[in-house]
Design a protein around this motif. Structure first.
Motif, mmCIF file in Angstrom:
data_model
loop_
_atom_site.group_PDB
_atom_site.id
_atom_site.type_symbol
_atom_site.label_atom_id
_atom_site.label_comp_id
_atom_site.label_asym_id
_atom_site.label_seq_id
_atom_site.Cartn_x
_atom_site.Cartn_y
_atom_site.Cartn_z
ATOM 1 N N LEU A 65 22.397 58.845 32.457
ATOM 2 C CA LEU A 65 21.241 59.692 32.727
ATOM 3 C C LEU A 65 21.009 60.705 31.614
ATOM 4 C CD1 LEU A 65 21.882 60.527 36.500
ATOM 5 C CD2 LEU A 65 20.440 58.722 35.559
ATOM 6 N N GLY A 66 21.930 60.767 30.643
ATOM 7 C CA GLY A 66 21.869 61.802 29.623
ATOM 8 C C GLY A 66 22.662 63.017 30.044
ATOM 9 N N ASP A 67 22.938 63.912 29.091
ATOM 10 C CA ASP A 67 23.703 65.135 29.365
ATOM 11 C C ASP A 67 25.058 64.831 29.983
ATOM 12 O OD1 ASP A 67 21.719 67.047 28.485
ATOM 13 O OD2 ASP A 67 20.597 66.549 30.294
ATOM 14 N N ALA A 68 25.696 63.721 29.559
ATOM 15 C CA ALA A 68 27.029 63.333 30.037
ATOM 16 C C ALA A 68 27.049 63.084 31.544
ATOM 17 C CB ALA A 68 28.067 64.393 29.667
ATOM 18 N N LEU A 126 26.392 60.330 41.843
ATOM 19 C CA LEU A 126 26.345 61.033 40.573
ATOM 20 C C LEU A 126 27.761 61.245 40.053
ATOM 21 C CD1 LEU A 126 24.597 62.619 38.487
ATOM 22 C CD2 LEU A 126 25.116 64.658 39.848
ATOM 23 N N ASN A 127 27.995 60.847 38.813
ATOM 24 C CA ASN A 127 29.282 61.069 38.166
ATOM 25 C C ASN A 127 29.116 62.177 37.130
ATOM 26 O OD1 ASN A 127 31.358 60.745 35.984
ATOM 27 N ND2 ASN A 127 32.100 59.165 37.365
ATOM 28 N N ALA A 128 29.772 63.313 37.403
ATOM 29 C CA ALA A 128 29.693 64.471 36.509
ATOM 30 C C ALA A 128 31.080 64.829 35.994
ATOM 31 C CB ALA A 128 29.072 65.661 37.240
ATOM 32 N N SER A 129 31.858 63.806 35.669
ATOM 33 C CA SER A 129 33.246 64.045 35.266
ATOM 34 C C SER A 129 33.343 64.896 34.005
ATOM 35 C CB SER A 129 33.969 62.712 35.061
ATOM 36 O OG SER A 129 33.295 61.902 34.123
ATOM 37 N N ARG A 130 32.407 64.734 33.061
ATOM 38 C CA ARG A 130 32.452 65.543 31.851
ATOM 39 C C ARG A 130 32.270 67.031 32.178
ATOM 40 N NH1 ARG A 130 31.335 64.257 26.587
ATOM 41 N NH2 ARG A 130 32.260 62.262 27.184
ATOM 42 N N HIS A 131 31.389 67.319 33.128
ATOM 43 C CA HIS A 131 31.170 68.713 33.527
ATOM 44 C C HIS A 131 32.366 69.242 34.326
ATOM 45 C CE1 HIS A 131 27.025 68.599 32.098
ATOM 46 N NE2 HIS A 131 26.951 67.393 32.633
ATOM 47 N N GLU A 132 33.023 68.368 35.076
ATOM 48 C CA GLU A 132 34.247 68.780 35.753
ATOM 49 C C GLU A 132 35.322 69.152 34.742
ATOM 50 O OE1 GLU A 132 35.444 65.687 38.363
ATOM 51 O OE2 GLU A 132 33.634 65.781 39.593
ATOM 52 N N GLN A 133 35.401 68.405 33.651
ATOM 53 C CA GLN A 133 36.369 68.727 32.604
ATOM 54 C C GLN A 133 36.055 70.081 31.965
ATOM 55 O OE1 GLN A 133 36.264 65.402 29.921
ATOM 56 N NE2 GLN A 133 37.076 63.953 31.433
ATOM 57 N N ARG A 134 34.775 70.354 31.777
ATOM 58 C CA ARG A 134 34.405 71.666 31.241
ATOM 59 C C ARG A 134 34.796 72.774 32.203
ATOM 60 N NH1 ARG A 134 28.250 70.068 29.400
ATOM 61 N NH2 ARG A 134 28.804 68.643 27.676
ATOM 62 N N LEU A 135 34.581 72.548 33.489
ATOM 63 C CA LEU A 135 34.957 73.546 34.480
ATOM 64 C C LEU A 135 36.466 73.757 34.486
ATOM 65 C CD1 LEU A 135 34.303 75.395 36.878
ATOM 66 C CD2 LEU A 135 34.486 73.385 38.365
ATOM 67 N N LEU A 136 37.232 72.675 34.430
ATOM 68 C CA LEU A 136 38.691 72.794 34.405
ATOM 69 C C LEU A 136 39.156 73.542 33.159
ATOM 70 C CD1 LEU A 136 39.764 69.272 35.724
ATOM 71 C CD2 LEU A 136 40.168 71.473 36.845
ATOM 72 N N VAL A 186 36.403 65.097 47.777
ATOM 73 C CA VAL A 186 36.239 66.190 48.738
ATOM 74 C C VAL A 186 37.307 67.257 48.505
ATOM 75 C CG1 VAL A 186 36.521 66.791 51.176
ATOM 76 C CG2 VAL A 186 35.005 64.911 50.522
ATOM 77 N N LEU A 187 38.557 66.830 48.310
ATOM 78 C CA LEU A 187 39.635 67.794 48.070
ATOM 79 C C LEU A 187 39.375 68.577 46.789
ATOM 80 C CD1 LEU A 187 42.825 65.750 49.044
ATOM 81 C CD2 LEU A 187 41.321 67.131 50.489
ATOM 82 N N LYS A 188 38.931 67.883 45.754
ATOM 83 C CA LYS A 188 38.657 68.547 44.478
ATOM 84 C C LYS A 188 37.496 69.531 44.618
ATOM 85 C CE LYS A 188 37.239 65.732 41.379
ATOM 86 N NZ LYS A 188 37.213 64.688 40.324
ATOM 87 N N THR A 189 36.464 69.135 45.344
ATOM 88 C CA THR A 189 35.329 70.026 45.552
ATOM 89 C C THR A 189 35.750 71.282 46.310
ATOM 90 O OG1 THR A 189 33.776 68.167 45.576
ATOM 91 C CG2 THR A 189 33.035 70.218 46.586
ATOM 92 N N ALA A 190 36.584 71.116 47.328
ATOM 93 C CA ALA A 190 37.067 72.268 48.086
ATOM 94 C C ALA A 190 37.879 73.203 47.196
ATOM 95 C CB ALA A 190 37.909 71.790 49.266
ATOM 96 N N LEU A 191 38.703 72.640 46.332
ATOM 97 C CA LEU A 191 39.501 73.469 45.422
ATOM 98 C C LEU A 191 38.606 74.270 44.494
ATOM 99 C CD1 LEU A 191 42.241 74.261 44.134
ATOM 100 C CD2 LEU A 191 41.940 72.321 42.599
ATOM 101 N N PHE A 245 29.500 70.250 44.531
ATOM 102 C CA PHE A 245 29.791 71.405 43.694
ATOM 103 C C PHE A 245 28.753 71.613 42.593
ATOM 104 C CE2 PHE A 245 32.068 73.831 40.435
ATOM 105 C CZ PHE A 245 32.536 74.879 41.214
ATOM 106 N N PHE A 246 28.112 70.554 42.141
ATOM 107 C CA PHE A 246 27.183 70.683 41.020
ATOM 108 C C PHE A 246 25.718 70.604 41.428
ATOM 109 C CE2 PHE A 246 31.096 69.154 38.951
ATOM 110 C CZ PHE A 246 31.250 70.164 38.018
ATOM 111 N N LEU A 247 25.386 69.775 42.422
ATOM 112 C CA LEU A 247 23.992 69.605 42.808
ATOM 113 C C LEU A 247 23.480 70.844 43.546
ATOM 114 C CD1 LEU A 247 23.990 65.888 43.997
ATOM 115 C CD2 LEU A 247 22.862 66.820 41.974
ATOM 116 N N GLY A 248 22.518 71.521 42.953
ATOM 117 C CA GLY A 248 21.914 72.670 43.601
ATOM 118 C C GLY A 248 22.798 73.889 43.698
#
Length: 235
Positions: free
Chosen positions: A26-29, A52-62, A109-114, A154-157
């Motif tokens: 979709l662009g933007d990783a 939606l796969n936002a793994s690159r943004h999860e890595q930035r958050l981590l 779900v566990l990761k989102t809660a964390l 965690f990311f949508l909206g």
């Protein structure tokens, strides 16, 4: 895709299973990816389910969390321990709830809660000295989400993300998505009850299933490995 060894130079016990996931960039990783078949569909059963796969943004958050949290932060250990307790408890559950248990408390779900819990309070509180307290907080946070039947993506909206985690505009302006919307109330209530039970029985579960694992007979020695060791010089 199951890859099996086909050469004498590879240990005969080694094989590899690879799950091929179709993805649309979709662009933007960001990618649309086909979800595993065990994820409950949000629509009719015949519809293809994509997420939606936002793994690159999860890595930035981590990476941002690593910079902001104490050097000895225990947040990743908490996630690993909670996943382990979920899996241990799942071994003692019967169908049909056993399958639902793993879906309700999926790794995502566990990761989102964390992530959500960490942004609610001071990151200094995640020092490794407070591992038990933070793990309990994570369990209780998840329990409350299950009882309320709400855990938002965690990311949508999400308009409360740190500025350091740059998101595309359309993600920020997207409609929020409830990750628990596909499950009915009784299933989520039962999952909340079992989660609390799992936490209260954590030491017993770990001792029981760890003992069963260590009592298993060791695997047979590999002929190729033994032959290779005999051929090593100087031995």
């Amino acid at each position: 895709l199951h890859i099996r060894p086909c050469s004498d130079y590879v240990c005969c016990h080694i094989s590899m299973a690879v799950r091929l996931i179709p993805a649309i960039p979709l662009g933007d990783a960001l990618y649309l990816t086909a979800l595993p078949p065990d994820v409950p569909p949000a629509g009719p059963a015949h519809e293809a389910l994509w997420g939606l796969n936002a793994s690159r943004h999860e890595q930035r958050l981590l990476a941002w969390l690593k910079e902001q949290a104490p050097a000895s932060s225990c947040h990743l250990k908490c996630l690993q321990l909670l996943k382990g307790l979920r899996d241990l408890r799942g071994q003692g559950l019967e169908e049909p709830f056993c399958s639902q248990w793993g879906r309700v408390l999926s790794s995502y779900v566990l990761k989102t809660a964390l992530f959500s819990l960490m942004l609610h309070g001071p990151l200094e509180a995640w020092d490794e000295r407070f591992l038990v307290e933070r793990l309990e907080d994570l369990v209780m946070y998840l329990r409350d989400c299950l009882r309320k039947q709400t855990l938002m993506h965690f990311f949508l909206g999400n308009t409360s993300l740190p500025e350091a985690v740059a998101l595309p505009r359309f993600l920020k302006e997207a409609a929020p998505v409830n990750l628990l919307a596909a499950f009915d109330g009784p299933t989520l209530d039962l999952a909340a009850f079992q989660l609390l039970y799992t936490w209260s029985q954590a030491p017993h579960l770990i001792r029981t299933y760890s003992r069963a694992r260590y009592l298993r007979p060791p695997p047979a020695a590999c002929r190729h490995g033994a032959e290779a060791r005999q051929e090593l010089p100087g031995e």
